[in-house]
Design an enzyme around this catalytic site. Structure first.
Site, PDB file in Angstrom:
ATOM      1  N   GLY A 112       8.076   7.332 -11.511  1.00  0.00           N
ATOM      2  CA  GLY A 112       6.693   7.059 -11.084  1.00  0.00           C
ATOM      3  C   GLY A 112       6.606   5.959 -10.034  1.00  0.00           C
ATOM      4  O   GLY A 112       5.529   5.422  -9.763  1.00  0.00           O
ATOM      5  N   ASP A 142       3.987   2.438   5.462  1.00  0.00           N
ATOM      6  CA  ASP A 142       3.328   1.470   4.584  1.00  0.00           C
ATOM      7  C   ASP A 142       3.721   0.043   4.999  1.00  0.00           C
ATOM      8  O   ASP A 142       2.861  -0.838   5.128  1.00  0.00           O
ATOM      9  CB  ASP A 142       3.734   1.753   3.126  1.00  0.00           C
ATOM     10  CG  ASP A 142       3.106   0.770   2.159  1.00  0.00           C
ATOM     11  OD1 ASP A 142       1.882   0.837   1.974  1.00  0.00           O
ATOM     12  OD2 ASP A 142       3.838  -0.072   1.607  1.00  0.00           O
ATOM     13  N   GLU A 167       5.817   8.454  -4.739  1.00  0.00           N
ATOM     14  CA  GLU A 167       4.888   9.575  -4.863  1.00  0.00           C
ATOM     15  C   GLU A 167       5.628  10.880  -4.608  1.00  0.00           C
ATOM     16  O   GLU A 167       6.726  10.880  -4.037  1.00  0.00           O
ATOM     17  CB  GLU A 167       3.770   9.414  -3.850  1.00  0.00           C
ATOM     18  CG  GLU A 167       2.872   8.247  -4.196  1.00  0.00           C
ATOM     19  CD  GLU A 167       1.759   8.046  -3.185  1.00  0.00           C
ATOM     20  OE1 GLU A 167       1.410   9.012  -2.497  1.00  0.00           O
ATOM     21  OE2 GLU A 167       1.253   6.926  -3.130  1.00  0.00           O
ATOM     22  N   LYS A 194       1.384  -3.062   6.645  1.00  0.00           N
ATOM     23  CA  LYS A 194       1.324  -4.404   6.044  1.00  0.00           C
ATOM     24  C   LYS A 194       1.709  -5.489   7.049  1.00  0.00           C
ATOM     25  O   LYS A 194       1.032  -6.511   7.140  1.00  0.00           O
ATOM     26  CB  LYS A 194       2.219  -4.458   4.807  1.00  0.00           C
ATOM     27  CG  LYS A 194       1.639  -3.654   3.646  1.00  0.00           C
ATOM     28  CD  LYS A 194       2.621  -3.560   2.503  1.00  0.00           C
ATOM     29  CE  LYS A 194       2.075  -2.736   1.345  1.00  0.00           C
ATOM     30  NZ  LYS A 194       3.123  -2.308   0.420  1.00  0.00           N
ATOM     31  N   LYS A 235      -5.808   0.439   3.163  1.00  0.00           N
ATOM     32  CA  LYS A 235      -5.419  -0.180   4.442  1.00  0.00           C
ATOM     33  C   LYS A 235      -6.125   0.429   5.646  1.00  0.00           C
ATOM     34  O   LYS A 235      -6.247  -0.204   6.691  1.00  0.00           O
ATOM     35  CB  LYS A 235      -3.910  -0.014   4.644  1.00  0.00           C
ATOM     36  CG  LYS A 235      -3.095  -0.659   3.549  1.00  0.00           C
ATOM     37  CD  LYS A 235      -1.639  -0.244   3.630  1.00  0.00           C
ATOM     38  CE  LYS A 235      -0.902  -0.643   2.372  1.00  0.00           C
ATOM     39  NZ  LYS A 235      -1.275   0.138   1.178  1.00  0.00           N
TER      40      LYS A 235
HETATM   41  N1  LIG Z   1      -1.238   2.580  -6.069  1.00  0.00           N
HETATM   42  C1  LIG Z   1      -0.875   1.339  -5.755  1.00  0.00           C
HETATM   43  O1  LIG Z   1      -0.062   0.718  -6.440  1.00  0.00           O
HETATM   44  C2  LIG Z   1      -1.503   0.652  -4.553  1.00  0.00           C
HETATM   45  C3  LIG Z   1      -1.164  -0.669  -4.262  1.00  0.00           C
HETATM   46  C4  LIG Z   1      -1.793  -1.324  -3.196  1.00  0.00           C
HETATM   47  C5  LIG Z   1      -2.714  -0.643  -2.409  1.00  0.00           C
HETATM   48  N2  LIG Z   1      -2.998   0.675  -2.688  1.00  0.00           N
HETATM   49  C6  LIG Z   1      -4.007   1.356  -1.879  1.00  0.00           C
HETATM   50  O2  LIG Z   1      -5.181   1.465  -2.681  1.00  0.00           O
HETATM   51  C7  LIG Z   1      -5.858   2.692  -2.406  1.00  0.00           C
HETATM   52  C8  LIG Z   1      -6.041   3.480  -3.687  1.00  0.00           C
HETATM   53  O3  LIG Z   1      -4.763   3.804  -4.222  1.00  0.00           O
HETATM   54  P1  LIG Z   1      -4.657   4.719  -5.520  1.00  0.00           P
HETATM   55  O4  LIG Z   1      -3.239   4.715  -5.913  1.00  0.00           O
HETATM   56  O5  LIG Z   1      -5.698   4.305  -6.500  1.00  0.00           O
HETATM   57  O6  LIG Z   1      -5.062   6.141  -4.902  1.00  0.00           O
HETATM   58  P2  LIG Z   1      -5.570   7.430  -5.698  1.00  0.00           P
HETATM   59  O7  LIG Z   1      -5.115   7.384  -7.115  1.00  0.00           O
HETATM   60  O8  LIG Z   1      -5.219   8.595  -4.857  1.00  0.00           O
HETATM   61  O9  LIG Z   1      -7.167   7.260  -5.729  1.00  0.00           O
HETATM   62  C9  LIG Z   1      -7.928   7.350  -4.575  1.00  0.00           C
HETATM   63  C10 LIG Z   1      -9.383   7.423  -4.953  1.00  0.00           C
HETATM   64  O10 LIG Z   1     -10.137   7.476  -3.727  1.00  0.00           O
HETATM   65  C11 LIG Z   1     -11.219   8.349  -3.972  1.00  0.00           C
HETATM   66  N3  LIG Z   1     -11.808   8.840  -2.724  1.00  0.00           N
HETATM   67  C12 LIG Z   1     -11.243   9.593  -1.749  1.00  0.00           C
HETATM   68  N4  LIG Z   1     -12.169   9.860  -0.793  1.00  0.00           N
HETATM   69  C13 LIG Z   1     -13.320   9.263  -1.182  1.00  0.00           C
HETATM   70  C14 LIG Z   1     -14.619   9.163  -0.627  1.00  0.00           C
HETATM   71  N5  LIG Z   1     -14.937   9.738   0.526  1.00  0.00           N
HETATM   72  N6  LIG Z   1     -15.545   8.433  -1.295  1.00  0.00           N
HETATM   73  C15 LIG Z   1     -15.265   7.837  -2.472  1.00  0.00           C
HETATM   74  N7  LIG Z   1     -14.038   7.896  -3.065  1.00  0.00           N
HETATM   75  C16 LIG Z   1     -13.091   8.600  -2.415  1.00  0.00           C
HETATM   76  C17 LIG Z   1     -10.614   9.468  -4.803  1.00  0.00           C
HETATM   77  O11 LIG Z   1     -11.687  10.212  -5.390  1.00  0.00           O
HETATM   78  P3  LIG Z   1     -11.478  11.400  -6.417  1.00  0.00           P
HETATM   79  O12 LIG Z   1     -11.315  10.688  -7.725  1.00  0.00           O
HETATM   80  O13 LIG Z   1     -12.737  12.166  -6.305  1.00  0.00           O
HETATM   81  O14 LIG Z   1     -10.237  12.144  -5.981  1.00  0.00           O
HETATM   82  C18 LIG Z   1      -9.782   8.663  -5.773  1.00  0.00           C
HETATM   83  O15 LIG Z   1     -10.567   8.264  -6.874  1.00  0.00           O
HETATM   84  C19 LIG Z   1      -5.015   3.446  -1.376  1.00  0.00           C
HETATM   85  O16 LIG Z   1      -5.585   3.268  -0.106  1.00  0.00           O
HETATM   86  C20 LIG Z   1      -3.641   2.775  -1.472  1.00  0.00           C
HETATM   87  O17 LIG Z   1      -2.952   2.782  -0.239  1.00  0.00           O
HETATM   88  C21 LIG Z   1      -2.432   1.323  -3.746  1.00  0.00           C
END
Ligand SMILES: NC(=O)c1ccc[n+]([C@@H]2O[C@H](COP(=O)([O-])OP(=O)(O)OC[C@H]3O[C@@H](n4cnc5c(N)ncnc54)[C@H](OP(=O)(O)O)[C@@H]3O)[C@@H](O)[C@H]2O)c1
Length: 344
Positions: free
Chosen positions: A207, A221, A210, A225, A126
């Site tokens: 789970g 959040d 967080e 949205k 976001k």
């Molecule tokens: N989880 C959900 O259900 C959900 C639902 C809707 C939207 N979202 C959104 O989707 C996004 C990802 O969520 P997530 O749950 O997958 O988060 P996550 O598990 O914390 O993964 C985040 C990823 O971003 C990478 N990252 C951080 N800084 C970076 C950079 N400078 N360049 C490239 N990669 C970078 C991290 O790299 P490393 O692997 O090196 O740590 C990690 O792989 C978030 O913004 C979240 O708000 C999540």
């Protein structure tokens, strides 16, 4: 069949779920839409997986873990913007990095680079959209590309598609949403008798929440949205500071139980309401008492829901949609299909 290169930025829960979903749906995508998506690069914080050709998910994961040490595809220090800059126009960026709500980075730089290179972009994160949506939209228009972000605006609940396409021609006169599955789960369990701390712990154990749940329970959040949905559907340019935010922390069980005895329920409602005489809209997130007859009253657990109030179609409500990384991945894929499939 049309072959489309993709770059995935972020390989956490959502990035991995997206790459897995692509594999799972490969044949379906080819047969139904004539689309062959190929992942060209995957970016993490410290570098990229890149071979110059299509990557297979097995090249970046081993035994369920992301594999970097000794992996010939892993290039520490390689900037993903450099890879995108070398490509012909027409590919797709899939933005799934962690969101920084103050700077919009790293997503802002990644999306900007993709649009400038003539690539389309879809986002689950976001930050970039909260901070820089007007500029990104202008960049997309200038470069003849699409920017879609269903994944960042309640993901599997199709808020933007309905608000932008299904309600076209109506005047939207208000938006109300339960947009955060974690806080809705906690409120649901509290209505069943748990104290706030007990409900939060259960959400963490399962789970759903967080370890640091402040973003969800603090209302931020939901605030992001409702901001994105309002700006996208009404073509406005409100900023996060315009949203008045009260989360669910500190809510007492008595308040929730007494609401239940009166036949009402407490929901963390995100609302957008028009100002008087065409003035600024007011954007709010706060725990709200709603009547049993309200269309969102029975949205429980991790479910989400949204009601649009319109002048000519009346009130339109959607509920459901998975609140997890697979649901977010499916929303990213949906946006890609709608960008690249042949017109019908
Ligand atoms: N989880 C959900 O259900 C959900 C639902 C809707 C939207 N979202 C959104 O989707 C996004 C990802 O969520 P997530 O749950 O997958 O988060 P996550 O598990 O914390 O993964 C985040 C990823 O971003 C990478 N990252 C951080 N800084 C970076 C950079 N400078 N360049 C490239 N990669 C970078 C991290 O790299 P490393 O692997 O090196 O740590 C990690 O792989 C978030 O913004 C979240 O708000 C999540």
């Amino acid at each position: 069949m049309r072959q489309i290169p993709l770059v995935v930025t972020g390989f956490g829960h959502v990035g991995r779920a997206f790459v897995s979903l692509l594999r799972e749906k490969r044949e379906d995508l080819e047969r139904r839409y004539g689309l062959g998506f190929q992942v060209l690069a995957v970016a993490r914080t410290e570098g990229c997986f890149y071979t110059g050709g299509p990557l297979d998910v097995r090249q970046v994961s081993r035994g369920g873990y992301v594999w970097t040490d000794g992996n010939p595809c892993w290039h520490k220090g390689l900037a993903v913007t450099e890879i995108i800059g070398r490509q012909d126009p027409g590919g797709g960026l899939v933005e799934c990095t962690r969101s920084n709500l103050e700077t919009g980075e790293p997503g802002l730089s990644y999306i900007s680079a993709a649009l400038a290179a003539g690539w389309h972009a879809v986002a689950a994160s976001k930050g970039a959209l909260v901070v820089g949506l007007p500029k990104l939209k202008a960049a997309a228009a200038e470069n003849g590309t699409f920017l879609k972000f269903s994944g960042a605006a309640a993901a599997a609940l199709p808020t933007l598609d309905v608000g932008i396409f299904s309600l076209a021609g109506t005047r939207i006169e208000g938006i109300q949403g339960i947009l955060n599955g974690t806080s809705n789960f906690i409120l649901t369990r509290m209505s069943e008798g748990l104290a706030y701390d007990e409900a939060l712990k259960e959400a963490q154990d399962r789970g759903i929440a967080e370890a640091d749940p402040v973003h969800d329970v603090g209302g931020w959040d939901s605030a992001c949205k409702i901001l994105l949905i309002t700006n996208a559907c009404l073509d406005t340019a409100y900023v996060l500071k315009d949203v008045h935010v009260t989360g669910i922390t500190g809510l007492g069980p008595d308040f929730i139980r007494s609401a239940g005895r009166e036949g009402r329920s407490v929901k963390l409602l995100a609302t957008a309401a028009p100002g008087r005489q065409g003035g600024r809209w007011s954007l709010d997130v706060r725990p709200s008492l709603i009547e049993a007859s309200h269309p969102l009253a029975h949205v429980n657990g991790t479910e989400k829901g949204i009601t649009f109030l319109t002048d000519s179609m009346g009130s339109v409500t959607l509920t459901g949609g998975r609140s997890n990384p697979r649901g977010a991945a499916a929303a990213l894929l949906k946006d890609l299909i709608n960008i690249f499939r042949p017109p019908f």
